[in-house]
Scaffold this active site. Structure first.
Site, PDB file in Angstrom:
ATOM      1  CE1 TYR A 149      23.102  53.167  22.117  1.00  0.00           C
ATOM      2  CE2 TYR A 149      21.275  53.987  23.436  1.00  0.00           C
ATOM      3  CZ  TYR A 149      22.631  53.869  23.222  1.00  0.00           C
ATOM      4  OH  TYR A 149      23.523  54.430  24.091  1.00  0.00           O
ATOM      5  CG  PHE A 156      35.729  37.339  43.451  1.00  0.00           C
ATOM      6  CD1 PHE A 156      36.394  36.142  43.254  1.00  0.00           C
ATOM      7  CD2 PHE A 156      35.630  38.221  42.382  1.00  0.00           C
ATOM      8  CE1 PHE A 156      36.932  35.824  42.012  1.00  0.00           C
ATOM      9  CE2 PHE A 156      36.173  37.910  41.143  1.00  0.00           C
ATOM     10  CZ  PHE A 156      36.822  36.701  40.964  1.00  0.00           C
ATOM     11  CB  THR A 157      40.036  39.530  42.787  1.00  0.00           C
ATOM     12  OG1 THR A 157      39.207  38.963  41.763  1.00  0.00           O
ATOM     13  CG2 THR A 157      40.975  38.461  43.313  1.00  0.00           C
ATOM     14  CG  ASP A 198      29.241  37.450  43.676  1.00  0.00           C
ATOM     15  OD1 ASP A 198      28.700  36.904  42.688  1.00  0.00           O
ATOM     16  OD2 ASP A 198      30.439  37.760  43.698  1.00  0.00           O
ATOM     17  CE  LYS A 224      32.838  33.953  36.975  1.00  0.00           C
ATOM     18  NZ  LYS A 224      33.059  35.344  36.574  1.00  0.00           N
ATOM     19  NE  ARG A 246      42.250  33.595  42.011  1.00  0.00           N
ATOM     20  CZ  ARG A 246      41.639  34.532  41.275  1.00  0.00           C
ATOM     21  NH1 ARG A 246      40.371  34.418  40.953  1.00  0.00           N
ATOM     22  NH2 ARG A 246      42.269  35.598  40.870  1.00  0.00           N
ATOM     23  CG  PHE A 262      45.223  38.057  40.052  1.00  0.00           C
ATOM     24  CD1 PHE A 262      44.710  38.967  40.953  1.00  0.00           C
ATOM     25  CD2 PHE A 262      44.383  37.558  39.065  1.00  0.00           C
ATOM     26  CE1 PHE A 262      43.397  39.389  40.876  1.00  0.00           C
ATOM     27  CE2 PHE A 262      43.064  37.959  38.975  1.00  0.00           C
ATOM     28  CZ  PHE A 262      42.572  38.890  39.884  1.00  0.00           C
TER      29      PHE A 262
HETATM   30  N1  F0G Z   1      32.058  37.348  41.698  1.00  0.00           N
HETATM   31  C1  F0G Z   1      32.599  36.125  41.685  1.00  0.00           C
HETATM   32  C2  F0G Z   1      32.327  35.183  42.800  1.00  0.00           C
HETATM   33  C3  F0G Z   1      33.415  35.740  40.619  1.00  0.00           C
HETATM   34  O1  F0G Z   1      33.935  34.518  40.604  1.00  0.00           O
HETATM   35  C4  F0G Z   1      33.659  36.657  39.571  1.00  0.00           C
HETATM   36  C5  F0G Z   1      34.529  36.313  38.465  1.00  0.00           C
HETATM   37  C6  F0G Z   1      33.072  37.928  39.639  1.00  0.00           C
HETATM   38  C7  F0G Z   1      32.270  38.222  40.721  1.00  0.00           C
HETATM   39  C8  F0G Z   1      33.306  38.973  38.595  1.00  0.00           C
HETATM   40  O2  F0G Z   1      32.623  38.680  37.459  1.00  0.00           O
HETATM   41  O3  F0G Z   1      34.411  38.264  35.741  1.00  0.00           O
HETATM   42  O4  F0G Z   1      32.051  38.692  35.075  1.00  0.00           O
HETATM   43  O5  F0G Z   1      33.433  40.523  35.967  1.00  0.00           O
HETATM   44  N2  F0G Z   1      35.300  35.337  38.487  1.00  0.00           N
HETATM   45  C9  F0G Z   1      36.160  34.865  37.432  1.00  0.00           C
HETATM   46  C10 F0G Z   1      36.946  33.698  37.938  1.00  0.00           C
HETATM   47  C11 F0G Z   1      36.976  35.904  36.778  1.00  0.00           C
HETATM   48  O6  F0G Z   1      37.797  33.216  37.171  1.00  0.00           O
HETATM   49  O7  F0G Z   1      36.724  33.235  39.049  1.00  0.00           O
HETATM   50  P1  F0G Z   1      33.168  39.057  35.983  1.00  0.00           P
END
Ligand code: F0G
Length: 459
Positions: A74, A126-127, A217, A260, A384, A450
């Site tokens: 832990y 980014f979303t 990022d 990624k 997208r 989405f």
């Molecule tokens: N920043 C970028 C540029 C991303 O592409 C993503 C995730 C995140 C942050 C968030 O990271 O998913 O680990 O919480 N992108 C995925 C995509 C979901 O399909 O582009 P996460």
């Protein structure tokens, strides 16, 4: 790298996953049941899954081997210290907090750095990143160069920041209202487009003068480094490893989705060079994720990330990775399919506005096209465009200039023959494009719509 022999993968396969083959009648039924939203399809009904490159990587035998050595304590896990060391060594950041994935790091960092009324400039949104900035009380402003919003502009560094746009924000709101510039490498929603080192250095110069942080990022930083190596003067002979370290050195902290670049199925982290920020993050992470030496991850996950980071920085790996994406993009161009140019790092982005010019943006051209691509070949892609962009705080739809379908390529997963089938399927849909009708939304969730929205075909 510039030899006449084409690239090939620097690995061979040791295990395979068998796929279910379906016909178009089964797929028409499946997508209807999924409300024409590819996120709601069952993965067993998908033949080639290009929904995302996130968490869909194949791990290496070294990574799987390391799974067995994970220290599941832990507190004070050995695996944490391995991860910390890898991040310090390869990225150069001082303090590290593991998180279960990228958005968890975004949440914690936004809560620490953003106050109500703050302004967050960034190179395209980014979303999840933007949503966390907004939930913390900030307002996001896009300061990417205009070229990034034009799918066919062939600028080699479409991820670049327009410093004059940043300067306008500084003049209007004052630097004190800007806790950081949100800088993404290999900008996802622009089509996997890189930022140049020259631009990053200019940004560093400007932000230093105004005492503004750069938060990186770094989800796809190694892919960005590959493009710098290929395209930027003075970097031809530098290794991806060196370029990545240099990129990070021009920033003050980072959030990372290790799902990624770092070649794992789950994981992320927050990194900072500031002790005060680290101290607060170390405290907050226990509220949302877990103790600061595991942050929502198993010890075995931290082992795999530490190795994945190193593997992602291998020049041959990145050449094969981006080479496969380029191969698919080149095929699509041969079929006259309108794609975002230059070809990006993690996938092919098809321009749905030019593909389906008879649909207006409120008939969801990208959502429609993603459904058709699935019906055609069992290939799952992602919208997208206007659906992903969501609504403004006043309830109006964001109407992004880019209305794209993303064919995202998982790392080390599919073969060149799969790439051929993908391009051929897209070409078949292109041949019958004039007969394709749009969609209407019949269910819309409040956050990040989405993921779960549902649609119906327009009769
Ligand atoms: N920043 C970028 C540029 C991303 O592409 C993503 C995730 C995140 C942050 C968030 O990271 O998913 O680990 O919480 N992108 C995925 C995509 C979901 O399909 O582009 P996460």
């Amino acid at each position: 790298m510039k030899s006449k022999i084409s690239w090939a993968e620097p690995y061979k396969m040791k295990m395979v996953e068998l796929l279910k083959m379906t016909n178009s009648k089964q797929r028409t039924k499946a997508i209807k049941e999924a409300g024409y939203n590819t996120f709601l399809l069952k993965s067993e009904d998908v033949y080639i899954d290009l929904l995302t490159d996130s968490g869909t990587n194949s791990m290496s035998d070294r990574q799987w081997g390391a799974f067995m050595t994970g220290d599941e304590a832990y507190a004070g896990s050995k695996s944490f210290y391995k991860l910390e060391k890898a991040i310090q060594q390869f990225y150069g950041y001082k303090y590290i907090i593991p998180t279960h994935q990228g958005r968890a790091a975004e949440n914690i960092l936004s809560k620490i750095l953003i106050k109500k009324g703050d302004v967050i400039p960034g190179n395209m949104y980014f979303t999840t990143t933007r949503l966390h900035q907004e939930l913390a009380g900030g307002q996001f402003f896009d300061i990417i160069i205009d070229e990034a919003h034009d799918p066919f502009n062939e600028h080699p560094f479409k991820g670049n920041i327009d410093i004059s746009k940043l300067d306008k924000l500084v003049k209007k709101y004052g630097a004190k209202k800007i806790p950081y510039v949100s800088l993404a490498t290999n900008v996802n929603l622009a089509g996997g487009q890189p930022i140049s080192m020259e631009n990053l250095k200019e940004l560093r110069h400007y932000t230093k003068k105004h005492k503004i942080r750069i938060i990186h990022d770094m989800t796809r930083v190694a892919e960005n480094a590959y493009f710098i190596q290929q395209r930027e003067k003075g970097y031809e002979k530098k290794s991806i490893k060196e370029i990545v370290k240099e990129i990070c050195s021009h920033t003050d902290g980072a959030t990372m989705s290790a799902k990624k670049d770092a070649l794992v199925n789950i994981g992320g982290f927050l990194a900072t060079n500031e002790w005060d920020v680290y101290e607060e993050a170390r405290n907050l992470v226990v509220v949302y994720e877990g103790l600061h030496t595991y942050g929502g991850l198993a010890g075995r996950d931290m082992e795999a990330i530490a190795i994945g980071i190193e593997e992602s920085l291998d020049d041959f790996h990145q050449h094969a990775r981006v080479g496969q994406v380029e191969y698919l993009g080149t095929k699509m161009i041969e079929y006259k399919i309108p794609i975002v140019k230059p070809i990006g790092g993690h996938g092919i982005f098809v321009d749905a506005k030019s593909f389906l010019p008879h649909l207006n943006q409120e008939q969801y051209p990208a959502q429609t096209l993603a459904a058709e691509i699935y019906i055609e070949g069992g290939i799952r892609t992602m919208e997208r465009g206007i659906v992903s962009a969501g609504r403004k705080s006043n309830g109006e739809n964001h109407k992004p200039k880019l209305e794209l379908v993303r064919f995202t390529i998982p790392r080390r997963v599919y073969t060149q023959a799969h790439m051929d089938v993908i391009a051929e399927s897209a070409a078949s849909v292109y041949d019958r494009r004039k007969h394709i009708k749009g969609l209407k939304m019949i269910y819309e969730p409040k956050y990040l719509r989405f993921f779960q929205a549902k649609f119906e075909t327009i009769k």
